[in-house]
Design a protein around this motif. Structure first.
Motif, mmCIF file in Angstrom:
data_model
loop_
_atom_site.group_PDB
_atom_site.id
_atom_site.type_symbol
_atom_site.label_atom_id
_atom_site.label_comp_id
_atom_site.label_asym_id
_atom_site.label_seq_id
_atom_site.Cartn_x
_atom_site.Cartn_y
_atom_site.Cartn_z
ATOM 1 N N GLY A 1 -4.541 13.130 -2.951
ATOM 2 C CA GLY A 1 -4.338 12.117 -1.927
ATOM 3 C C GLY A 1 -5.359 11.001 -2.006
ATOM 4 N N LEU A 2 -6.615 11.383 -2.263
ATOM 5 C CA LEU A 2 -7.658 10.371 -2.401
ATOM 6 C C LEU A 2 -7.374 9.449 -3.580
ATOM 7 N N GLU A 3 -7.033 10.036 -4.731
ATOM 8 C CA GLU A 3 -6.743 9.218 -5.905
ATOM 9 C C GLU A 3 -5.514 8.339 -5.675
ATOM 10 N N SER A 4 -4.523 8.856 -4.977
ATOM 11 C CA SER A 4 -3.321 8.078 -4.679
ATOM 12 C C SER A 4 -3.638 6.873 -3.803
ATOM 13 N N PHE B 1 0.836 -1.202 0.000
ATOM 14 C CA PHE B 1 0.000 0.000 0.000
ATOM 15 C C PHE B 1 0.872 1.253 0.000
ATOM 16 N N GLY B 2 1.914 1.259 0.804
ATOM 17 C CA GLY B 2 2.783 2.427 0.891
ATOM 18 C C GLY B 2 3.482 2.736 -0.416
ATOM 19 N N TYR B 3 4.036 1.717 -1.038
ATOM 20 C CA TYR B 3 4.726 1.933 -2.311
ATOM 21 C C TYR B 3 3.718 2.338 -3.400
ATOM 22 N N GLY B 4 2.543 1.707 -3.394
ATOM 23 C CA GLY B 4 1.532 2.064 -4.384
ATOM 24 C C GLY B 4 1.047 3.484 -4.218
ATOM 25 N N ALA B 5 0.824 3.901 -2.969
ATOM 26 C CA ALA B 5 0.376 5.268 -2.724
ATOM 27 C C ALA B 5 1.447 6.277 -3.114
ATOM 28 N N LEU B 6 2.715 5.915 -2.923
ATOM 29 C CA LEU B 6 3.797 6.796 -3.356
ATOM 30 C C LEU B 6 3.766 6.977 -4.874
ATOM 31 N N SER B 7 3.604 5.884 -5.602
ATOM 32 C CA SER B 7 3.455 6.001 -7.057
ATOM 33 C C SER B 7 2.284 6.892 -7.409
ATOM 34 N N GLY B 8 1.179 6.704 -6.694
ATOM 35 C CA GLY B 8 -0.001 7.507 -6.960
ATOM 36 C C GLY B 8 0.241 8.984 -6.713
ATOM 37 N N ALA B 9 0.960 9.316 -5.649
ATOM 38 C CA ALA B 9 1.229 10.725 -5.352
ATOM 39 C C ALA B 9 2.111 11.356 -6.424
ATOM 40 N N VAL B 10 3.149 10.626 -6.852
ATOM 41 C CA VAL B 10 4.031 11.147 -7.899
ATOM 42 C C VAL B 10 3.252 11.348 -9.195
ATOM 43 N N PHE B 11 2.261 10.518 -9.431
ATOM 44 C CA PHE B 11 1.440 10.597 -10.639
ATOM 45 C C PHE B 11 0.362 11.678 -10.527
ATOM 46 N N THR C 1 -16.405 5.762 -6.762
ATOM 47 C CA THR C 1 -16.423 6.121 -5.349
ATOM 48 C C THR C 1 -15.377 7.196 -5.076
ATOM 49 N N PRO C 2 -15.601 8.055 -4.085
ATOM 50 C CA PRO C 2 -16.896 8.333 -3.474
ATOM 51 C C PRO C 2 -17.647 9.381 -4.294
ATOM 52 N N PHE C 3 -18.888 9.596 -4.002
ATOM 53 C CA PHE C 3 -19.712 10.628 -4.641
ATOM 54 C C PHE C 3 -19.696 10.520 -6.170
ATOM 55 N N GLY C 4 -19.743 9.296 -6.673
ATOM 56 C CA GLY C 4 -19.771 9.103 -8.116
ATOM 57 C C GLY C 4 -18.422 8.950 -8.769
ATOM 58 N N GLY C 5 -17.334 9.078 -7.987
ATOM 59 C CA GLY C 5 -16.005 8.802 -8.496
ATOM 60 C C GLY C 5 -15.400 9.921 -9.327
ATOM 61 N N PHE C 6 -14.114 9.710 -9.687
ATOM 62 C CA PHE C 6 -13.374 10.686 -10.495
ATOM 63 C C PHE C 6 -12.427 9.891 -11.399
ATOM 64 N N PRO C 7 -12.822 9.645 -12.669
ATOM 65 C CA PRO C 7 -12.051 8.728 -13.526
ATOM 66 C C PRO C 7 -10.793 9.330 -14.149
ATOM 67 N N TRP C 8 -10.436 10.545 -13.812
ATOM 68 C CA TRP C 8 -9.243 11.160 -14.411
ATOM 69 C C TRP C 8 -8.023 10.281 -14.160
ATOM 70 N N GLY C 9 -7.188 10.128 -15.158
ATOM 71 C CA GLY C 9 -5.965 9.345 -14.990
ATOM 72 C C GLY C 9 -6.127 7.869 -15.272
ATOM 73 N N ARG C 10 -7.217 7.444 -15.894
ATOM 74 C CA ARG C 10 -7.337 6.040 -16.307
ATOM 75 C C ARG C 10 -6.277 5.751 -17.374
#
Length: 560
Positions: free
Chosen positions: A115-118, A83-93, A160-169
């Protein structure tokens, strides 16, 4: 007793590095994780590769590389470390990808959204780490596992949440890639799956060899890289644009521009309206002079009239001046007050020459953006930041797809970020749309955001076999063919008018017919992978073994 102690040392595989991860027993054993610092670099590299694969950078081929580096970073880690490494990738992205969200607000909404998307990529990292010991036992399952897990992560994040945010697919990075053509078969989920599968082949090829270094290692490397190339090349064999053409229509897009960029651009809403009126009147002058073919319909962008023309007679008169001058219906992006006090609606209005507004033909945006167009849980959100009160009135959603007869065409209208949501676009085509229209307002963002949005329009055109257009207040506007090519793309922060004859199409692509099913099947596949991993991990733990998971003498193990 001595033999038993040796066996325990060989099978327990307990990590004593302090990294919180678990390696293999001995050197060179299949599946051993990277040292923590290399995993850290791989996680950062994954985020950077994903970022650069998207517009405006457009290095689409780096998306599979990002998937591969992500898999390497989390492989054989404990789920928490994954989770930590994945969230780090997400933050950089996500932090730089979504930087346009803070241009005219405080940094807090931008960082909270990033942060939520990460966190979703963190969840993906945890699941990938959990299943990785099983993947080690079937090396060539890695591509398929990577594919289904990425699709499942996006399916959750999109809702999720609130209908989601698909940016970055992943699919939205492939606007210049052969893989874009796969959208005609399985939509965005299939494109994402293919990108991740290609990345999985790269991992299978380049991860520390399952065989001794030498000639024997060459074969899996060549096979893995060849598999990645074959997946990307498969896009070339998928036909696009197979839907039948039933006619044509000359379409004009008016990009009126906004006098001054900034969150408070609505204070100048009359100037914005006048810009679009004047652009249309100038087009009418060119038509009268024989310099330009008369359009069959005209499209104005979202927020081209933030003055409610159904309540303000002056605004209505100005729009009628434009419609009467051009002699064609105009699709006007407007903000209407109501239906209840304190509520507003983001709509597409059909304005007819000599008649005015057609109240029977109106599209109300179905998916307002949370915390931008409405504030869910406002009292709680205000405790986090009083910036939420900048959204003084909540936009209310519509309930019907944006299928609007407009001159000789039936257009499928979606507004701004709605283009990112699979079902909202598909509903217009199923409802009879012959042409896709995306009305958007990028005045509070930047060119990077506009080009990312145009990439989504390109995918939708291929997915549904419909020509499409994006009409923006400030750019980027343009026309898109059924093969995803862009025509007459405009500049950013400029006033422009573009005209083109577009094909009107009917019928349905495979992707339109199958709808949600490819995503459902791939998500089910992800669930099956996790279930198999859970069963394997349970069976691999001998009775009374405590916290050790034993994979057998001479094989890798993981400490729980």
């Amino acid at each position: 007793m001595g033999e038993a102690r040796v066996a325990m040392v060989r099978t327990a595989g307990v990590d004593r590095s302090g990294s919180g991860d678990v390696g293999a027993v001995g050197g060179g054993v299949p599946g051993r994780p990277l040292p923590w610092w290399l995993s850290l670099l791989a996680a950062v590299g994954a985020g950077l590769a994903l970022l650069v694969s998207f517009p405006p950078y457009g290095r689409w081929w780096l998306a599979p590389v990002g998937v591969a580096l992500f898999a390497v970073a989390v492989h054989r880690r404990r789920p928490l470390a994954g989770f930590g490494y994945g969230a780090l990738s997400g933050a950089v992205f996500f932090v730089p990808l979504l930087s346009w969200t803070n241009l005219h607000l405080s940094n807090l909404p931008w960082l909270l959204l990033s942060g939520l998307e990460s966190a979703y990529l963190g969840l993906l990292g945890a699941v990938a780490a959990y299943v990785s010991p099983v993947v080690d036992r079937a090396r060539w399952s890695w591509p398929a596992v990577a594919g289904v897990l990425w699709v499942a992560q996006e399916a959750l994040r999109d809702r999720t949440p609130f209908g989601g945010f698909p940016w970055g697919r992943l699919a939205f990075s492939q606007d210049e890639s052969p893989l874009l053509r796969l959208a005609a078969v399985g939509g965005a989920p299939l494109v994402t799956f293919a990108v991740a599968v290609a990345g999985g082949f790269v991992v299978a090829a380049l991860w520390r060899s399952w065989r001794p270094v030498g000639r024997a290692a060459v074969v899996p490397v060549v096979a893995g890289l060849g598999g990645a190339v074959a997946v990307v090349g498969a896009g070339f064999v998928v036909p696009v644009g197979g839907t039948p053409t039933t006619g044509t229509a000359v379409v004009a897009v008016v990009q009126g521009n906004v006098p001054r960029m900034g969150f408070d651009f609505n204070a100048q809403r009359r100037a914005v309206l006048d810009n679009h009126v004047n652009g249309t009147v100038e087009l009418a002058r060119r038509v009268a002079a024989g310099e330009q073919e008369r359009p069959d319909l005209v499209v104005w962008p979202e927020n081209s009239s933030d003055i409610d023309p159904l309540r303000n007679a002056d605004a209505a008169a100005r729009i009628s001046v434009a419609a009467d001058a051009i002699g064609a219906p105009i699709l006007v992006g407007a903000v209407l007050r109501g239906p209840e006090p304190g509520q507003v609606r983001n709509v597409g209005l059909v304005w007819l020459p000599g008649v005015g507004v057609d109240r029977e033909r109106m599209y109300v945006k179905r998916h307002p953006v949370p915390f931008a167009e409405y504030v869910p849980l406002r009292d709680i959100a205000r405790m986090v930041s009083k910036e939420v009160d900048r959204v003084a009135s909540d936009f209310v959603p519509g309930s019907e797809p944006g299928v609007l007869p407009l001159g000789p065409a039936v257009v499928g209208d979606v507004i701004c970020f709605e283009v990112a949501y699979d079902g909202i676009v598909r509903d217009t085509v199923v409802g009879g749309a012959q042409l896709l229209v995306v009305q958007t307002n990028n005045a509070t963002f930047n060119e990077a955001e506009a080009r990312q949005q145009l990439a989504m329009v390109r995918l939708r055109a291929v997915e549904h076999g419909r020509q499409a257009l994006m009409a923006s207040t400030v750019g980027v506007s343009g026309f898109v063919g059924v093969d995803g090519r862009v025509f007459q793309g405009t500049g950013f922060n400029t006033a422009e008018v573009i005209v083109r004859e577009l094909e009107l199409r009917e019928g349905r692509t495979v992707a339109t017919r199958v709808g949600l099913w490819p995503e459902v099947l791939l998500v089910v596949g992800a669930g099956a992978v996790v279930a198999v991993a859970a069963v394997w991990r349970r069976r691999a733990r001998p009775a009374g073994a405590g916290t050790a998971v034993v994979a057998g003498a001479g094989e890798d193990t993981e400490e729980r």
